[in-house]
Design a protein around this motif. Structure first.
Motif, PDB file in Angstrom:
ATOM      1  N   PRO A 153       0.814  -1.223   0.000  1.00  0.00           N
ATOM      2  CA  PRO A 153       0.000   0.000   0.000  1.00  0.00           C
ATOM      3  C   PRO A 153       0.849   1.276   0.000  1.00  0.00           C
ATOM      4  CG  PRO A 153      -0.234  -1.214   2.075  1.00  0.00           C
ATOM      5  CD  PRO A 153       0.485  -2.104   1.125  1.00  0.00           C
ATOM      6  N   LEU A 154       2.001   1.215   0.704  1.00  0.00           N
ATOM      7  CA  LEU A 154       2.903   2.382   0.726  1.00  0.00           C
ATOM      8  C   LEU A 154       3.432   2.673  -0.684  1.00  0.00           C
ATOM      9  CD1 LEU A 154       3.750   4.011   3.234  1.00  0.00           C
ATOM     10  CD2 LEU A 154       5.922   2.768   3.226  1.00  0.00           C
ATOM     11  N   GLY A 155       3.850   1.614  -1.376  1.00  0.00           N
ATOM     12  CA  GLY A 155       4.361   1.756  -2.738  1.00  0.00           C
ATOM     13  C   GLY A 155       3.283   2.258  -3.687  1.00  0.00           C
ATOM     14  N   ALA A 156       2.061   1.741  -3.529  1.00  0.00           N
ATOM     15  CA  ALA A 156       0.954   2.166  -4.389  1.00  0.00           C
ATOM     16  C   ALA A 156       0.682   3.661  -4.206  1.00  0.00           C
ATOM     17  CB  ALA A 156      -0.297   1.351  -4.070  1.00  0.00           C
ATOM     18  N   ALA A 157       0.662   4.109  -2.940  1.00  0.00           N
ATOM     19  CA  ALA A 157       0.414   5.529  -2.657  1.00  0.00           C
ATOM     20  C   ALA A 157       1.539   6.390  -3.218  1.00  0.00           C
ATOM     21  CB  ALA A 157       0.282   5.741  -1.146  1.00  0.00           C
ATOM     22  N   LEU A 158       2.775   5.951  -3.060  1.00  0.00           N
ATOM     23  CA  LEU A 158       3.909   6.714  -3.572  1.00  0.00           C
ATOM     24  C   LEU A 158       3.880   6.769  -5.102  1.00  0.00           C
ATOM     25  CD1 LEU A 158       6.600   8.222  -2.999  1.00  0.00           C
ATOM     26  CD2 LEU A 158       7.761   6.029  -3.340  1.00  0.00           C
ATOM     27  N   GLY A 159       3.578   5.618  -5.741  1.00  0.00           N
ATOM     28  CA  GLY A 159       3.541   5.570  -7.201  1.00  0.00           C
ATOM     29  C   GLY A 159       2.533   6.551  -7.759  1.00  0.00           C
ATOM     30  N   TYR A 160       1.313   6.536  -7.188  1.00  0.00           N
ATOM     31  CA  TYR A 160       0.267   7.447  -7.657  1.00  0.00           C
ATOM     32  C   TYR A 160       0.637   8.894  -7.334  1.00  0.00           C
ATOM     33  CZ  TYR A 160      -4.391   9.105  -8.821  1.00  0.00           C
ATOM     34  OH  TYR A 160      -5.436   9.762  -9.416  1.00  0.00           O
ATOM     35  N   GLY A 161       1.077   9.118  -6.092  1.00  0.00           N
ATOM     36  CA  GLY A 161       1.383  10.479  -5.632  1.00  0.00           C
ATOM     37  C   GLY A 161       2.541  11.106  -6.390  1.00  0.00           C
ATOM     38  N   LEU A 162       3.584  10.332  -6.621  1.00  0.00           N
ATOM     39  CA  LEU A 162       4.773  10.846  -7.312  1.00  0.00           C
ATOM     40  C   LEU A 162       4.404  11.311  -8.728  1.00  0.00           C
ATOM     41  CD1 LEU A 162       7.840  11.298  -7.210  1.00  0.00           C
ATOM     42  CD2 LEU A 162       8.139   8.960  -8.053  1.00  0.00           C
ATOM     43  N   LEU A 163       3.655  10.492  -9.445  1.00  0.00           N
ATOM     44  CA  LEU A 163       3.280  10.874 -10.820  1.00  0.00           C
ATOM     45  C   LEU A 163       2.272  12.023 -10.814  1.00  0.00           C
ATOM     46  CD1 LEU A 163       3.303   8.169 -13.511  1.00  0.00           C
ATOM     47  CD2 LEU A 163       5.130   9.174 -12.193  1.00  0.00           C
ATOM     48  N   TRP A 164       1.434  12.090  -9.770  1.00  0.00           N
ATOM     49  CA  TRP A 164       0.490  13.204  -9.649  1.00  0.00           C
ATOM     50  C   TRP A 164       1.264  14.522  -9.577  1.00  0.00           C
ATOM     51  CZ3 TRP A 164      -0.840  17.318  -6.631  1.00  0.00           C
ATOM     52  CH2 TRP A 164      -2.126  17.843  -6.819  1.00  0.00           C
ATOM     53  N   VAL A 165       2.333  14.523  -8.768  1.00  0.00           N
ATOM     54  CA  VAL A 165       3.166  15.722  -8.632  1.00  0.00           C
ATOM     55  C   VAL A 165       3.863  16.040  -9.957  1.00  0.00           C
ATOM     56  CG1 VAL A 165       5.218  16.679  -7.502  1.00  0.00           C
ATOM     57  CG2 VAL A 165       3.522  15.415  -6.148  1.00  0.00           C
ATOM     58  N   VAL A 166       4.433  15.003 -10.587  1.00  0.00           N
ATOM     59  CA  VAL A 166       5.114  15.196 -11.878  1.00  0.00           C
ATOM     60  C   VAL A 166       4.150  15.787 -12.897  1.00  0.00           C
ATOM     61  CG1 VAL A 166       6.194  13.996 -13.834  1.00  0.00           C
ATOM     62  CG2 VAL A 166       6.829  13.376 -11.497  1.00  0.00           C
ATOM     63  N   ARG A 167       2.907  15.265 -12.925  1.00  0.00           N
ATOM     64  CA  ARG A 167       1.923  15.764 -13.877  1.00  0.00           C
ATOM     65  C   ARG A 167       1.526  17.208 -13.568  1.00  0.00           C
ATOM     66  NH1 ARG A 167      -3.966  13.085 -14.651  1.00  0.00           N
ATOM     67  NH2 ARG A 167      -4.207  13.873 -12.542  1.00  0.00           N
ATOM     68  N   ALA A 168       1.347  17.524 -12.268  1.00  0.00           N
ATOM     69  CA  ALA A 168       0.968  18.883 -11.876  1.00  0.00           C
ATOM     70  C   ALA A 168       2.037  19.888 -12.313  1.00  0.00           C
ATOM     71  CB  ALA A 168       0.761  18.951 -10.355  1.00  0.00           C
ATOM     72  N   VAL A 169       3.293  19.531 -12.100  1.00  0.00           N
ATOM     73  CA  VAL A 169       4.403  20.404 -12.502  1.00  0.00           C
ATOM     74  C   VAL A 169       4.447  20.512 -14.026  1.00  0.00           C
ATOM     75  CG1 VAL A 169       6.926  20.650 -12.542  1.00  0.00           C
ATOM     76  CG2 VAL A 169       5.778  19.911 -10.438  1.00  0.00           C
ATOM     77  N   GLY A 170       4.304  19.371 -14.702  1.00  0.00           N
ATOM     78  CA  GLY A 170       4.341  19.348 -16.167  1.00  0.00           C
ATOM     79  C   GLY A 170       3.211  20.162 -16.772  1.00  0.00           C
ATOM     80  N   ASP A 171       1.995  20.025 -16.216  1.00  0.00           N
ATOM     81  CA  ASP A 171       0.842  20.754 -16.751  1.00  0.00           C
ATOM     82  C   ASP A 171       0.978  22.257 -16.531  1.00  0.00           C
ATOM     83  OD1 ASP A 171      -0.158  18.385 -17.542  1.00  0.00           O
ATOM     84  OD2 ASP A 171      -1.850  18.321 -16.148  1.00  0.00           O
ATOM     85  N   ALA A 172       1.568  22.637 -15.398  1.00  0.00           N
ATOM     86  CA  ALA A 172       1.800  24.063 -15.131  1.00  0.00           C
ATOM     87  C   ALA A 172       2.761  24.632 -16.172  1.00  0.00           C
ATOM     88  CB  ALA A 172       2.366  24.251 -13.721  1.00  0.00           C
ATOM     89  N   ALA A 173       3.812  23.866 -16.481  1.00  0.00           N
ATOM     90  CA  ALA A 173       4.775  24.288 -17.493  1.00  0.00           C
ATOM     91  C   ALA A 173       4.114  24.348 -18.866  1.00  0.00           C
ATOM     92  CB  ALA A 173       5.970  23.329 -17.517  1.00  0.00           C
ATOM     93  N   LEU A 174       3.210  23.419 -19.114  1.00  0.00           N
ATOM     94  CA  LEU A 174       2.495  23.360 -20.392  1.00  0.00           C
ATOM     95  C   LEU A 174       1.620  24.602 -20.568  1.00  0.00           C
ATOM     96  CD1 LEU A 174       2.130  21.267 -22.735  1.00  0.00           C
ATOM     97  CD2 LEU A 174       0.085  20.477 -21.547  1.00  0.00           C
ATOM     98  N   ARG A 175       0.897  24.997 -19.481  1.00  0.00           N
ATOM     99  CA  ARG A 175      -0.003  26.146 -19.541  1.00  0.00           C
ATOM    100  C   ARG A 175       0.765  27.442 -19.747  1.00  0.00           C
ATOM    101  NH1 ARG A 175      -2.883  23.356 -15.614  1.00  0.00           N
ATOM    102  NH2 ARG A 175      -1.803  24.418 -13.942  1.00  0.00           N
ATOM    103  N   ARG A 176       1.976  27.510 -19.184  1.00  0.00           N
ATOM    104  CA  ARG A 176       2.790  28.712 -19.338  1.00  0.00           C
ATOM    105  C   ARG A 176       3.580  28.699 -20.640  1.00  0.00           C
ATOM    106  NH1 ARG A 176       4.515  30.795 -13.834  1.00  0.00           N
ATOM    107  NH2 ARG A 176       2.793  30.198 -12.493  1.00  0.00           N
TER     108      ARG A 176
END
Ligand SMILES: [Zn+2]
Length: 275
Positions: A153-176
């Motif tokens: 469960p720890l790995g599952a949460a980290l896997g989802y959370g890590l990519l969520w952060v990567v996507r949030a940063v990537g999408d912010a860069a995309l919008r700008r």
């Protein structure tokens, strides 16, 4: 000794049959079709395929890669997937014996192959593979093994959370407008916002985390990004705009992390960090 061989052959035959089903899933899931009904049909003439023409590996060879009815050619991809899954299952038993670890490894690698095939061809990671795999990974964690159950469960949460952060940063860069988003238009449906990563990638990494734990997630993302850059950077520099099927590289990274993970981490800490 003889019993081992019987198990290895049995695992290989089971793998070939599972590979046949994986072919059905890879073809139908991106089209939102049921993987259970109807039975397999020839994509060219629509004739139902009889059981004797649907035997993994054997039928493709016997039919010389052609439909019995309309003679349309059958892609070599089908027997290759059946062979790959047969080798995954036989190989897991050869390496790890008849154990829960071998079963988990074989299931995990089969799911990764399915994800790589659907993402590579259709830019889709079906929930059956990601969320279905997540459920299986969590179940395996509670079966007896020398691994602590909470890593799943720890790995599952980290896997989802890590990519969520990567996507949030990537999408912010995309919008700008910091990074190009033009190539992403090709895979967008109407009304969809451009994004650097699909929800499928996040769910997939939750699945990966359930099987490999937090350390495996970090190694998978690192390896996936590395392989993805090596393959796509030359294309980008050549001015070609191609949507990146990130799941393909994450799947490759996860497979390497499963097979070589402990060895890679030990090599890194002893050689690079000189601990
Ligand atoms: Zn046909």
């Amino acid at each position: 000794m003889f019993v081992d061989t019987v198990w290895e052959v049995f695992a290989g035959i089971f793998g070939a049959m599972l590979g046949s089903f994986l072919n059905v899933c890879v073809y139908r899931l991106p089209r939102n079709e049921s993987v259970i009904r109807p039975r397999s049909r020839c994509p060219s003439c629509g004739t139902s395929i009889a059981w004797y023409d649907n035997v993994p590996l054997v039928s493709w060879l016997a039919l010389r890669a052609r439909c019995r009815h309309c003679r349309a050619s059958i892609s070599v991809r089908y027997p290759l997937v059946e062979l790959a899954v047969a080798l995954i299952w036989a190989g897991s038993v050869i390496v790890a014996g008849v154990t829960t670890e071998a079963l988990a490894a074989a299931v995990f690698l089969t799911l990764l192959l399915g994800i790589a095939l659907t993402d590579g061809r259709h830019y889709v990671i079906p929930d059956l593979f990601s969320l279905g795999g997540l459920a299986l990974g969590l179940v395996f964690a509670f079966l007896p093994s020398d691994r602590s159950w909470y890593l799943a469960p720890l790995g599952a949460a980290l896997g989802y959370g890590l990519l969520w952060v990567v996507r949030a940063v990537g999408d912010a860069a995309l919008r700008r407008g910091l990074i190009g988003g033009k190539e992403l238009d090709t895979v967008l449906e109407e009304g969809e916002q451009p994004t650097t990563m699909g929800e499928g990638d996040l769910r997939m990494m939750a699945m990966v985390g359930a099987f490999l734990g937090p350390a495996g997630v970090l190694l998978t993302v690192f390896l996936g990004a590395l392989v993805g850059s090596v393959v796509f950077l030359p294309l980008r520099l050549a001015g070609k705009h191609i949507a990146v099927p990130f799941g393909v590289f994450l799947a490759a990274g996860a497979a390497v992390a499963l097979v070589f993970g402990p060895g890679l981490v030990a090599w890194y800490t002893s050689t690079v960090l000189a601990l």
